[in-house]
Design a protein around this motif. Structure first.
Motif, short mmCIF file in Angstrom:
data_model
loop_
_atom_site.label_atom_id
_atom_site.label_comp_id
_atom_site.label_asym_id
_atom_site.label_seq_id
_atom_site.Cartn_x
_atom_site.Cartn_y
_atom_site.Cartn_z
N SER A 40 0.85 -1.18 0.00
CA SER A 40 0.00 0.00 0.00
C SER A 40 0.89 1.23 0.00
N CYS A 41 0.28 2.39 -0.24
CA CYS A 41 1.01 3.65 -0.11
C CYS A 41 1.47 3.84 1.32
N HIS A 42 0.65 3.40 2.26
CA HIS A 42 1.00 3.53 3.67
C HIS A 42 2.26 2.73 3.99
N ALA A 43 2.41 1.54 3.39
CA ALA A 43 3.61 0.72 3.63
C ALA A 43 4.86 1.44 3.16
N ILE A 44 4.76 2.16 2.04
CA ILE A 44 5.91 2.91 1.53
C ILE A 44 6.26 4.05 2.48
N TRP A 82 -1.39 8.05 1.68
CA TRP A 82 -2.73 7.93 1.11
C TRP A 82 -2.63 7.78 -0.41
N MET A 83 -3.49 6.95 -0.96
CA MET A 83 -3.55 6.76 -2.42
C MET A 83 -4.57 7.73 -3.02
N ARG A 84 -4.12 8.53 -3.99
CA ARG A 84 -5.03 9.49 -4.62
C ARG A 84 -5.88 8.79 -5.67
N VAL A 85 -7.18 9.01 -5.58
CA VAL A 85 -8.14 8.37 -6.49
C VAL A 85 -8.70 9.36 -7.49
N ALA A 86 -8.99 10.58 -7.06
CA ALA A 86 -9.57 11.59 -7.95
C ALA A 86 -8.77 12.89 -7.83
N TYR A 87 -8.58 13.54 -8.98
CA TYR A 87 -7.83 14.79 -8.97
C TYR A 87 -8.32 15.69 -10.10
N VAL A 88 -8.91 16.81 -9.72
CA VAL A 88 -9.32 17.85 -10.66
C VAL A 88 -8.75 19.16 -10.14
N ASN A 89 -7.96 19.83 -10.96
CA ASN A 89 -7.39 21.12 -10.58
C ASN A 89 -7.46 22.05 -11.78
N MET A 90 -8.53 22.82 -11.84
CA MET A 90 -8.75 23.66 -13.00
C MET A 90 -7.92 24.95 -12.98
N SER A 91 -7.13 25.15 -11.92
CA SER A 91 -6.16 26.23 -11.93
C SER A 91 -4.99 25.91 -12.84
N ASP A 92 -4.85 24.63 -13.14
CA ASP A 92 -3.82 24.16 -14.07
C ASP A 92 -4.38 24.25 -15.49
N GLY A 130 -9.01 -1.85 -7.50
CA GLY A 130 -9.02 -3.07 -6.70
C GLY A 130 -8.13 -3.02 -5.48
N VAL A 131 -7.73 -1.83 -5.05
CA VAL A 131 -6.88 -1.70 -3.86
C VAL A 131 -7.78 -1.55 -2.63
N PRO A 132 -7.64 -2.43 -1.65
CA PRO A 132 -8.51 -2.36 -0.47
C PRO A 132 -8.28 -1.07 0.32
N TYR A 133 -9.34 -0.57 0.92
CA TYR A 133 -9.21 0.63 1.75
C TYR A 133 -10.28 0.64 2.83
N SER A 134 -10.02 1.39 3.88
CA SER A 134 -10.98 1.51 4.98
C SER A 134 -11.14 2.96 5.45
N LYS A 135 -10.42 3.88 4.81
CA LYS A 135 -10.58 5.30 5.09
C LYS A 135 -10.67 6.07 3.78
N HIS A 293 -7.77 7.45 -0.65
CA HIS A 293 -8.16 6.40 0.28
C HIS A 293 -6.93 5.79 0.93
N HIS A 294 -7.17 5.07 2.02
CA HIS A 294 -6.09 4.61 2.89
C HIS A 294 -6.50 3.29 3.51
N ASN A 295 -5.56 2.37 3.62
CA ASN A 295 -5.84 1.08 4.23
C ASN A 295 -5.17 1.02 5.59
N HIS A 296 -5.97 1.14 6.66
CA HIS A 296 -5.41 1.06 8.01
C HIS A 296 -5.73 -0.26 8.68
N LEU A 297 -6.39 -1.18 7.95
CA LEU A 297 -6.67 -2.51 8.47
C LEU A 297 -5.91 -3.50 7.60
N CYS A 298 -4.76 -3.94 8.08
CA CYS A 298 -3.91 -4.74 7.21
C CYS A 298 -4.27 -6.21 7.30
#
Length: 372
Positions: A40-44, A82-92, A130-135, A293-298
């Motif tokens: 997970s991103c948290h593991a890194i 945290w793993m980023r799932v959605a990103y919209v930045n219209m200032s760019d 398909g990455v599990p998450y709980s937050k 999202h974030h997986n805090h239940l391993c």
């Protein structure tokens, strides 16, 4: 094979006993190479706390490696990774609106995404690969166009369609997950009249308009009614409210929301811009959307084996509570996870490799090393 099993057994034994297993070559490259995909991103973030945010390889629920954006720097709700799932930045200026939404440029240099027509909700689905998450957490920055009404339950006559999650139950932004039916995560409610239609407004006449599936998981704010020319100067949900609208801005988290779920899930996330009236009457126009999202239940076994392989001691970490009910399936070939709406895809489409591909890549790397 016997030597491999013996080595793994020794690693796990050393890991459980609290000693540090000698680090193997993968640790410095955790997540940076497909052969070294992390759990997970948290593991890194845990193993390599000085790594920058960026794209990394992590394993999904079927042991396939997916290349996703990991935020390794910010502490969101007390945790990094945290793993980023959605990103919209219209200032760019290089970004475009998702295809379900329409680009609006009310003045030079201001670019916003809104509904293409109305009434109704216009949805963008974001895959979690398909990455599990709980937050789940995120934030939205938007603007009130004309006369938005907050929660639309006040319009109800029996039967009341505006209490249904699949309908335009609000003017604003609805964030949901699928399982496969929509499940509410958070609502960003847009109410003109400087928030007079918000349930949190002082002595509000609309205190009972919150749908039961929303509960307290919402932010509500409004600006001046009828503004169609200068509305882009007055952002919503930024944490600044005055007068009778002040109770709507008491959360210290604004504009961020945080939601903890009871178990690991794999649901995709959805962002909808909704309104019950025509586009000329009302719209909510967005500049920023960011979801993580974030997986805090391993998974105890996967966490132990993976960290033993990398030579990392499992530290005491309350965010790594073992979830013994979650079992990672056997390695299988995995199709790409597309957004549910085939006409609207997330801009974050990664490469996906199976565990078999990882083994082949690791063997190739080992053979290349022997040459030198």
């Amino acid at each position: 094979m016997d030597q491999l099993l013996q080595s793994l057994t020794q690693s796990i034994t050393s890991l459980i006993s609290g000693s540090v297993v000698p680090s193997l070559s993968c640790l410095p490259y955790l997540g940076s190479r497909v052969q070294c995909a992390a759990d997970s991103c948290h593991a890194i973030a845990q193993a390599l706390p000085n790594n920058p945010s960026g794209y990394y390889w992590i394993l999904n629920s079927t042991n396939a490696a997916v290349n996703v954006y990991c935020d390794l720097v910010r502490y969101l709700n007390g945790s990094r990774g945290w793993m980023r799932v959605a990103y919209v930045n219209m200032s760019d200026s290089n970004q475009t609106c998702p295809s379900a939404w329409t680009l609006y440029t009310p003045t030079t240099g201001v670019r916003l995404c809104g509904r293409p027509r109305g009434p109704g909700c216009f949805s963008v689905n974001y895959t979690t690969y398909g990455v599990p998450y709980s937050k789940v957490c995120g934030w939205v920055k938007g603007y009130n166009y004309n006369t938005n009404d907050g929660f639309n339950r006040y319009l109800c006559t029996s039967p009341c369609v505006y209490t249904a999650i699949d309908q335009a139950y609000l003017d604003g932004v609805s964030i949901t997950r699928n399982s496969p039916l929509r499940q509410h995560l958070w609502s960003y409610v847009d109410a003109t009249g400087n928030g007079a239609n918000c349930p949190c407004y002082v002595n509000s006449a609309y205190a009972n308009t919150v749908p039961s599936f929303v509960g307290s998981d919402y932010y509500c704010q409004g600006q001046s009614a009828g503004d169609t020319t200068n509305y882009y100067n007055y952002p919503l949900w930024g944490g600044t409210c005055s007068g009778n609208q002040a109770p709507c801005c008491t959360s210290p988290n604004l504009p961020w929301f945080y939601k903890t779920l009871s178990s690991n899930i794999l649901d995709n996330l959805e962002v909808r811009i909704c309104s019950d009236q025509s586009l000329s009457d009302e719209d909510t126009r967005l500049q920023n959307v960011e979801l993580f999202h974030h997986n805090h239940l391993c998974n105890m076994f996967v966490e132990f084996c993976h960290r033993a392989h990398l030579g990392v001691r499992v530290e005491s970490d309350s965010s790594l509570t073992p979830d013994l009910s979650y079992t990672r399936p056997a390695d299988v070939l995995v199709p790409k996870h597309a957004a549910f709406d085939t006409t609207v895809t997330s801009p974050l489409i990664p490469s996906i490799l199976t565990a078999a591909s990882l083994s082949e890549g690791a063997a190739a790397e080992k053979a290349e090393t022997r040459k030198h």
